[in-house]
Design a protein around this motif. Structure first.
Motif, PDB file in Angstrom:
ATOM      1  N   GLN A   1       0.818  -1.202   0.000  1.00 14.64           N
ATOM      2  CA  GLN A   1       0.000   0.000   0.000  1.00 14.64           C
ATOM      3  C   GLN A   1       0.863   1.268   0.000  1.00 14.64           C
ATOM      4  N   LEU A   2       1.943   1.222   0.774  1.00 13.88           N
ATOM      5  CA  LEU A   2       2.833   2.388   0.824  1.00 13.88           C
ATOM      6  C   LEU A   2       3.470   2.613  -0.536  1.00 13.88           C
ATOM      7  N   LEU A   3       3.917   1.539  -1.164  1.00  8.57           N
ATOM      8  CA  LEU A   3       4.552   1.674  -2.479  1.00  8.57           C
ATOM      9  C   LEU A   3       3.567   2.238  -3.494  1.00  8.57           C
ATOM     10  N   ALA A   4       2.339   1.764  -3.456  1.00  2.55           N
ATOM     11  CA  ALA A   4       1.332   2.255  -4.398  1.00  2.55           C
ATOM     12  C   ALA A   4       1.050   3.738  -4.179  1.00  2.55           C
ATOM     13  N   ARG A   5       1.112   4.182  -2.937  1.00  6.26           N
ATOM     14  CA  ARG A   5       0.860   5.581  -2.631  1.00  6.26           C
ATOM     15  C   ARG A   5       2.042   6.451  -3.050  1.00  6.26           C
ATOM     16  N   PHE A   6       3.249   5.906  -2.941  1.00  5.21           N
ATOM     17  CA  PHE A   6       4.461   6.685  -3.189  1.00  5.21           C
ATOM     18  C   PHE A   6       4.851   6.735  -4.669  1.00  5.21           C
ATOM     19  N   MET A   7       4.581   5.686  -5.411  1.00  2.00           N
ATOM     20  CA  MET A   7       5.087   5.562  -6.783  1.00  2.00           C
ATOM     21  C   MET A   7       4.700   6.713  -7.704  1.00  2.00           C
ATOM     22  N   PRO A   8       3.471   7.243  -7.643  1.00  2.00           N
ATOM     23  CA  PRO A   8       3.133   8.338  -8.571  1.00  2.00           C
ATOM     24  C   PRO A   8       3.795   9.665  -8.220  1.00  2.00           C
ATOM     25  N   ARG A   9       4.452   9.738  -7.085  1.00  2.00           N
ATOM     26  CA  ARG A   9       5.009  11.001  -6.615  1.00  2.00           C
ATOM     27  C   ARG A   9       6.507  11.093  -6.915  1.00  2.00           C
ATOM     28  N   PRO A  10       7.071  12.290  -6.829  1.00  2.00           N
ATOM     29  CA  PRO A  10       8.518  12.423  -6.995  1.00  2.00           C
ATOM     30  C   PRO A  10       9.270  11.571  -5.976  1.00  2.00           C
ATOM     31  N   ALA A  11      10.354  10.974  -6.409  1.00  2.00           N
ATOM     32  CA  ALA A  11      11.131  10.073  -5.546  1.00  2.00           C
ATOM     33  C   ALA A  11      12.093  10.886  -4.687  1.00  2.00           C
ATOM     34  N   ASP A  12      11.543  11.519  -3.654  1.00  2.00           N
ATOM     35  CA  ASP A  12      12.389  12.307  -2.768  1.00  2.00           C
ATOM     36  C   ASP A  12      11.902  12.131  -1.323  1.00  2.00           C
ATOM     37  N   PRO A  13      12.708  12.523  -0.340  1.00  2.00           N
ATOM     38  CA  PRO A  13      12.338  12.309   1.061  1.00  2.00           C
ATOM     39  C   PRO A  13      11.008  12.939   1.474  1.00  2.00           C
ATOM     40  N   GLU A  23      -0.391   6.801   4.727  1.00  2.00           N
ATOM     41  CA  GLU A  23      -0.748   5.381   4.794  1.00  2.00           C
ATOM     42  C   GLU A  23      -1.026   4.958   6.229  1.00  2.00           C
ATOM     43  N   TYR A  24      -0.244   5.488   7.166  1.00  2.00           N
ATOM     44  CA  TYR A  24      -0.465   5.176   8.581  1.00  2.00           C
ATOM     45  C   TYR A  24      -1.844   5.676   9.021  1.00  2.00           C
ATOM     46  N   ALA A  25      -2.194   6.907   8.619  1.00  2.00           N
ATOM     47  CA  ALA A  25      -3.511   7.444   8.969  1.00  2.00           C
ATOM     48  C   ALA A  25      -4.617   6.585   8.369  1.00  2.00           C
ATOM     49  N   ALA A  26      -4.445   6.195   7.112  1.00  2.00           N
ATOM     50  CA  ALA A  26      -5.468   5.381   6.453  1.00  2.00           C
ATOM     51  C   ALA A  26      -5.645   4.031   7.150  1.00  2.00           C
ATOM     52  N   MET A  27      -4.546   3.431   7.607  1.00  2.00           N
ATOM     53  CA  MET A  27      -4.618   2.141   8.310  1.00  2.00           C
ATOM     54  C   MET A  27      -5.492   2.232   9.556  1.00  2.00           C
ATOM     55  N   HIS A  28      -5.523   3.409  10.184  1.00  2.00           N
ATOM     56  CA  HIS A  28      -6.272   3.577  11.422  1.00  2.00           C
ATOM     57  C   HIS A  28      -7.582   4.331  11.209  1.00  2.00           C
TER      58      HIS A  28
END
Length: 203
Positions: A1-13, A23-28
């Motif tokens: 789930q985290l990878l799916a959320r991150f992949m469309p975004r720029p690869a930066d910190p 993703e943590y908020a969504a889990m809860h």
């Protein structure tokens, strides 16, 4: 789930951390997440640059209670009391500087005021971060799995109700030698902040 959320975004910190928090908020089942790593205090200017919508709370507690709490942790050598006093002084002063530099985005909250007036202070915090107050915020969750077993000996009270008796706990637990060291190092700042009984302790 985290990878799916991150992949469309720029690869930066910034986008990786944002993705992890979302993703943590969504889990809860929440819309927003908070992050409380203590030493992120020293990265607040960068975090505010990364996240313009972020709000930062600096919780200030009596340094003597902070130091004695840290000393209860099993990994903390007791001879490091002076180092913990220095860390508290540095954190408090930096938090004050942040609040002055970013008055609309950084707020200092007294731990003791939260214990003594939980609803009033929680309402102020909610207004600052843009949330509606809910009475359930003041009720312990009843969960017992929020603290790892290895940390429970010194963090168990975090799962309990607000306890004003914790205010000034150092006066009941500190040895005379500890009181002398803490007063000599933190006394001027404690007095400036209005904490009680911060006069130098006679040798």
């Amino acid at each position: 789930q985290l990878l799916a959320r991150f992949m469309p975004r720029p690869a930066d910190p910034p986008h990786l951390l944002r993705s992890a928090l979302e993703e943590y908020a969504a889990m809860h089942g929440k819309h927003r997440a908070g992050e409380k790593t203590p030493f992120h205090l020293y990265h607040v200017p960068r975090l505010l640059q990364w996240y313009p919508e972020a709000r930062v709370l600096c919780i200030v507690r009596d340094g003597r209670d902070v130091v004695l709490s840290i000393l209860r942790a099993p990994w903390t050598p007791h001879q490091m009391i002076r180092e913990h006093c220095r860390k508290w002084l540095r954190a408090v002063r930096y938090g004050e500087w942040l609040a002055q530099r970013y008055p609309e985005r950084v707020r200092q909250v007294r731990f003791e005021e939260l214990l003594a007036q939980p609803e009033a202070i929680t309402r102020q915090v909610d207004a600052f971060v843009g949330l509606d107050f809910e009475a359930q915020q003041l009720v312990p969750s009843g969960r017992t799995d929020t603290i790892p077993d290895r940390e429970r000996p010194w963090k168990a009270r975090a799962e309990q109700d607000f306890d004003p008796s914790r205010i000034g706990d150092w006066a009941r637990r500190a040895t005379p030698a500890q009181s002398r060291v803490m007063s000599s190092m933190m006394g001027p700042t404690l007095r400036r902040l209005g904490f009680a009984d911060a006069a130098p302790v006679p040798c």
